[in-house]
Motif scaffolding. Structure first.
Motif, PDB file in Angstrom:
ATOM      1  N   HIS A 140       0.842  -1.194   0.000  1.00  0.00           N
ATOM      2  CA  HIS A 140       0.000   0.000   0.000  1.00  0.00           C
ATOM      3  C   HIS A 140       0.882   1.250   0.000  1.00  0.00           C
ATOM      4  O   HIS A 140       0.639   2.200  -0.764  1.00  0.00           O
ATOM      5  N   ASP A 141       1.915   1.259   0.819  1.00  0.00           N
ATOM      6  CA  ASP A 141       2.848   2.394   0.857  1.00  0.00           C
ATOM      7  C   ASP A 141       3.603   2.521  -0.462  1.00  0.00           C
ATOM      8  O   ASP A 141       3.837   3.631  -0.956  1.00  0.00           O
ATOM      9  N   THR A 142       3.981   1.377  -1.043  1.00  0.00           N
ATOM     10  CA  THR A 142       4.685   1.402  -2.326  1.00  0.00           C
ATOM     11  C   THR A 142       3.810   1.985  -3.417  1.00  0.00           C
ATOM     12  O   THR A 142       4.269   2.798  -4.234  1.00  0.00           O
ATOM     13  N   ALA A 143       2.543   1.588  -3.444  1.00  0.00           N
ATOM     14  CA  ALA A 143       1.620   2.106  -4.457  1.00  0.00           C
ATOM     15  C   ALA A 143       1.449   3.617  -4.316  1.00  0.00           C
ATOM     16  O   ALA A 143       1.438   4.353  -5.312  1.00  0.00           O
ATOM     17  N   ARG A 144       1.335   4.080  -3.087  1.00  0.00           N
ATOM     18  CA  ARG A 144       1.192   5.521  -2.865  1.00  0.00           C
ATOM     19  C   ARG A 144       2.436   6.262  -3.322  1.00  0.00           C
ATOM     20  O   ARG A 144       2.352   7.342  -3.922  1.00  0.00           O
ATOM     21  N   ALA A 145       3.617   5.677  -3.081  1.00  0.00           N
ATOM     22  CA  ALA A 145       4.864   6.311  -3.520  1.00  0.00           C
ATOM     23  C   ALA A 145       4.947   6.358  -5.038  1.00  0.00           C
ATOM     24  O   ALA A 145       5.390   7.360  -5.621  1.00  0.00           O
ATOM     25  N   LEU A 146       4.520   5.292  -5.690  1.00  0.00           N
ATOM     26  CA  LEU A 146       4.531   5.262  -7.148  1.00  0.00           C
ATOM     27  C   LEU A 146       3.589   6.309  -7.739  1.00  0.00           C
ATOM     28  O   LEU A 146       3.913   6.971  -8.727  1.00  0.00           O
ATOM     29  N   VAL A 147       2.423   6.448  -7.128  1.00  0.00           N
ATOM     30  CA  VAL A 147       1.468   7.459  -7.602  1.00  0.00           C
ATOM     31  C   VAL A 147       2.059   8.856  -7.455  1.00  0.00           C
ATOM     32  O   VAL A 147       1.937   9.701  -8.350  1.00  0.00           O
ATOM     33  N   ARG A 148       2.725   9.106  -6.324  1.00  0.00           N
ATOM     34  CA  ARG A 148       3.346  10.426  -6.120  1.00  0.00           C
ATOM     35  C   ARG A 148       4.435  10.677  -7.151  1.00  0.00           C
ATOM     36  O   ARG A 148       4.536  11.768  -7.705  1.00  0.00           O
ATOM     37  N   ARG A 149       5.265   9.650  -7.420  1.00  0.00           N
ATOM     38  CA  ARG A 149       6.336   9.822  -8.393  1.00  0.00           C
ATOM     39  C   ARG A 149       5.766  10.083  -9.780  1.00  0.00           C
ATOM     40  O   ARG A 149       6.277  10.929 -10.526  1.00  0.00           O
ATOM     41  N   ALA A 150       4.723   9.357 -10.140  1.00  0.00           N
ATOM     42  CA  ALA A 150       4.105   9.560 -11.446  1.00  0.00           C
ATOM     43  C   ALA A 150       3.516  10.956 -11.552  1.00  0.00           C
ATOM     44  O   ALA A 150       3.619  11.623 -12.581  1.00  0.00           O
ATOM     45  N   SER A 151       2.914  11.434 -10.464  1.00  0.00           N
ATOM     46  CA  SER A 151       2.301  12.760 -10.466  1.00  0.00           C
ATOM     47  C   SER A 151       3.353  13.855 -10.523  1.00  0.00           C
ATOM     48  O   SER A 151       3.109  14.937 -11.054  1.00  0.00           O
ATOM     49  N   ASP A 152       4.546  13.574  -9.962  1.00  0.00           N
ATOM     50  CA  ASP A 152       5.608  14.572  -9.940  1.00  0.00           C
ATOM     51  C   ASP A 152       6.355  14.677 -11.262  1.00  0.00           C
ATOM     52  O   ASP A 152       7.149  15.592 -11.457  1.00  0.00           O
ATOM     53  N   GLU A 153       6.109  13.721 -12.177  1.00  0.00           N
ATOM     54  CA  GLU A 153       6.841  13.733 -13.441  1.00  0.00           C
ATOM     55  C   GLU A 153       6.379  14.885 -14.329  1.00  0.00           C
ATOM     56  O   GLU A 153       6.571  16.030 -14.003  1.00  0.00           O
ATOM     57  N   SER A 154       5.731  14.589 -15.395  1.00  0.00           N
ATOM     58  CA  SER A 154       5.318  15.626 -16.339  1.00  0.00           C
ATOM     59  C   SER A 154       3.809  15.656 -16.453  1.00  0.00           C
ATOM     60  O   SER A 154       3.166  14.627 -16.577  1.00  0.00           O
ATOM     61  N   ALA A 155       3.248  16.838 -16.429  1.00  0.00           N
ATOM     62  CA  ALA A 155       1.794  16.950 -16.566  1.00  0.00           C
ATOM     63  C   ALA A 155       1.349  16.415 -17.919  1.00  0.00           C
ATOM     64  O   ALA A 155       0.267  15.848 -18.049  1.00  0.00           O
ATOM     65  N   SER A 156       2.206  16.580 -18.916  1.00  0.00           N
ATOM     66  CA  SER A 156       1.818  16.116 -20.247  1.00  0.00           C
ATOM     67  C   SER A 156       1.757  14.596 -20.319  1.00  0.00           C
ATOM     68  O   SER A 156       0.856  14.027 -20.931  1.00  0.00           O
TER      69      SER A 156
END
Length: 275
Positions: free
Chosen positions: A245-261
Motif C-alpha cells: 500500500h505504501d509502495t503504491a502511494r509512492a509510485l502514484v506520487r512519483r508519477a504525479s511529480d513527473e510531467s503533466a503532459s
C-alpha cells in the motif's frame, strides 16, 4: 467505519466456487441451506468468503450439487488451506477467476506495470501477440481472452476506480501495434473513473519494483497480486499489504511529480515515449 474484511485468496477461490456451483444448478441459497442442514446466514457467509467453510461442509455441498470430478478435486485441494493468508497460483486456468473476484470486492484497483501494458488496457492484437509468445494452448488461450474481455467490460462500467501506472519501457517494442495501443491507452485515460500515467525511467528505484496489482476497499488494501512469468502470487498478510500500500502511494506520487503532459497522456508525450 469498520475496516474492510480481508479475504484470503484460497477462501475467495473456495467461496466463489461454492456460489458459482449453486447458481449453475439453479438452486436458491435458502433451499440449499435447508438441504444440507445449516442456517442460510452461515451458507451465505461461506459463499461470500466472510467465514471459512469447513472442509467437510465444502465436500458435502459439492457432492450435493454434483459438480464434475475435476472441479471437485480442485476445490477440495484448496479447502484445507482456505484460511492461509497467501497463495501461489501456478497459472491454473481454473484459478483465473481470482483476479476477477478481487476486482468485484474492491472499490479501487491500483496496478503497476513497469515493462508491459496492463491486462485491462491491452488491445486484442496486443493480447494475441503476448499469448503467441507464451505458446499458450488453444483452450487456455480462449479462456484467457474471455477472462480479459469480461474484466475489460467491468472496467468500462465505472463501478470502481482504476489507477494504472505504466512504465516507459512498456511503450517500447510495440512495433506495428504501437499506434493502436497508444490510442487505446489515451481513450481509457479519458474515462472519469480511470487514471493512466506513463512513468519515465528517471527513478532507479522503480526498476527494482516488480509488477503488482493492489486491490483496495474504502482506501484500505485487501489483497495484492505479484505477477511473474510463470505464476501469480496472492498476498493478504497484513504486513505485506501495508508495505505494498505504501509502495503504491509512492509510485502514484512519483508519477504525479513527473510531467503533466505524460500524466494527461497527450499525443506529443506518448509519441515521444514510444520512440
Amino acid at each position: 467505519m469498520p475496516k474492510p474484511i480481508i479475504r484470503p485468496p484460497a477462501t475467495v477461490a473456495v467461496s466463489s466456487s461454492l456460489r458459482d456451483a449453486r447458481k449453475r444448478r439453479g438452486i436458491g441459497l435458502r433451499r440449499l441451506a435447508e438441504k444440507i442442514g445449516v442456517h442460510p446466514a452461515t451458507l451465505s457467509a461461506w459463499e461470500l468468503g466472510i467465514k471459512v467453510a469447513p472442509t467437510t461442509a465444502v465436500a458435502w455441498i459439492l457432492g450435493y450439487l454434483r459438480v464434475e470430478s475435476a472441479e471437485y478435486e480442485r476445490v477440495m485441494a484448496l479447502a484445507p488451506d482456505a484460511g492461509a493468508a497467501n497463495l501461489v497460483d501456478q497459472s491454473d486456468p481454473q484459478l483465473g477467476h481470482l483476479l476477477w473476484t478481487y476486482e468485484q470486492l474492491s472499490s479501487r484497483v491500483v496496478e503497476w506495470a513497469p515493462s508491459c501494458i496492463p491486462d485491462l488496457l491491452q488491445t486484442r492484437a496486443y493480447v494475441e501477440r503476448v499469448l503467441d509468445k507464451a505458446v499458450v494452448q488453444d483452450d487456455r488461450r480462449d479462456m484467457d481472452l474471455l477472462s480479459r474481455r469480461v474484466r475489460q467490460q467491468a472496467l468500462n462500467d465505472g463501478t470502481r476506480r482504476y489507477v494504472f501506472l505504466v512504465g516507459d519501457q512498456a511503450l517500447h517494442g510495440l512495433n506495428g501495434l504501437r499506434n493502436e495501443q497508444v490510442e487505446h491507452l489515451r481513450v481509457a485515460a479519458q474515462l472519469k473513473h480511470v487514471t493512466v500515467r506513463i512513468v519515465p525511467p528517471t527513478e532507479t528505484a522503480l526498476k527494482s519494483i516488480g509488477a503488482f496489482t493492489l486491490f483496495e476497499d474504502r482506501s484500505d488494501p485487501i489483497a495484492v497480486v505479484l505477477k511473474h512469468h510463470h505464476c501469480n502470487t496472492y498476498l493478504t498478510d497484513r504486513k505485506m499489504l501495508s508495505r505494498y500500500h505504501d509502495t503504491a502511494r509512492a509510485l502514484v506520487r512519483r508519477a504525479s511529480d513527473e510531467s503533466a503532459s505524460t500524466s494527461a497522456l497527450s499525443a506529443p508525450a506518448l509519441i515521444r515515449a514510444t520512440r
